[in-house]
Design a protein around this motif. Sequence first.
Motif, short mmCIF file in Angstrom:
data_model
loop_
_atom_site.label_atom_id
_atom_site.label_comp_id
_atom_site.label_asym_id
_atom_site.label_seq_id
_atom_site.Cartn_x
_atom_site.Cartn_y
_atom_site.Cartn_z
N TRP A 182 0.91 -1.02 -0.07
CA TRP A 182 -0.14 0.58 0.47
C TRP A 182 0.55 0.66 -0.31
N PRO A 183 1.46 1.26 -1.25
CA PRO A 183 2.61 2.52 -0.97
C PRO A 183 2.07 3.85 -1.16
N ARG A 184 1.12 4.26 -1.47
CA ARG A 184 0.35 5.46 -1.06
C ARG A 184 0.18 5.80 -0.13
N PHE A 185 0.00 4.71 1.14
CA PHE A 185 -0.09 5.47 2.33
C PHE A 185 -0.08 5.67 2.70
N ILE A 186 0.11 6.75 3.60
CA ILE A 186 1.30 7.78 4.53
C ILE A 186 1.00 6.94 6.26
N GLY A 187 2.03 6.09 7.38
CA GLY A 187 1.45 5.90 8.24
C GLY A 187 2.05 6.76 9.56
N LEU A 188 0.75 6.45 10.01
CA LEU A 188 0.97 8.14 11.10
C LEU A 188 1.25 6.93 12.74
N THR A 189 1.80 7.26 13.71
CA THR A 189 1.94 6.64 14.64
C THR A 189 3.17 7.70 15.91
N GLY A 190 2.83 7.12 17.28
CA GLY A 190 3.20 8.32 18.46
C GLY A 190 2.92 8.07 19.51
N GLY A 191 3.43 8.73 20.64
CA GLY A 191 3.54 8.16 21.74
C GLY A 191 1.08 7.58 22.78
N ARG A 192 0.96 6.71 23.78
CA ARG A 192 0.08 6.36 23.31
C ARG A 192 -1.44 7.87 23.77
N ASP A 193 -0.56 9.03 24.14
CA ASP A 193 -1.48 10.09 24.65
C ASP A 193 -1.58 10.81 23.00
N GLU A 194 -0.64 11.04 22.10
CA GLU A 194 -0.87 11.27 21.09
C GLU A 194 -2.18 10.64 20.39
N ILE A 195 -1.80 9.11 20.55
CA ILE A 195 -2.61 8.24 19.72
C ILE A 195 -4.67 8.74 19.58
N GLU A 196 -4.28 8.71 21.08
CA GLU A 196 -5.48 8.46 21.92
C GLU A 196 -6.19 9.84 21.45
#
Length: 171
Positions: A89-103
């Motif tokens: 799925w190369p079109r996608f940008i994956g986003l992650t972070g710390g638990r608080d940012e994701i929440e």
Amino acid sequence: MTGTAIGGNFELTDHFGKPVTQANYEGRFALIFFGFTHCKLVCPRALTRISEALELLERQAEHIQPLYVTVDPERDTPQVMRAFLEERWPRFIGLTGGRDEIEAMRSAFKVFATKVADPDNPDGYDMPHSSLTYLMDPHFRYRAHYPDTMEASQLTEELRRQLTQFPDGSE
């Protein structure tokens, strides 16, 4: 979801390890799906459906940035997200972070996700989650959401309508 504000400001990390906010995605529509890389069925099916819809849009797809936001930041590091998305799925940008940012991001989009024990999973847990796809306009304002049951061709037509009706994100 009428009457409920969807979306908002965020500070996360993309799958290249760079800090990003919603401002990084302004100027194009954003198509957002929440999930996790260890998902066995729902996420791969949704990412494939969204990718197929973007393929069907042809050149109009240039106006849309698909984003895959993790609901499992403990396992989904930028490196894990990148490896998961690059090949299929190369079109996608994956986003992650710390638990608080994701929440905070999940809360802004009214996304359900919870950790549940799963003895069949090597990590001992799974992450059931809601499976809507959200469309944000070029000013990163909520436009629409689409159920996981929508076929790629239907999603393409909905996106085409949105792109035609609001080509610059204005009302």
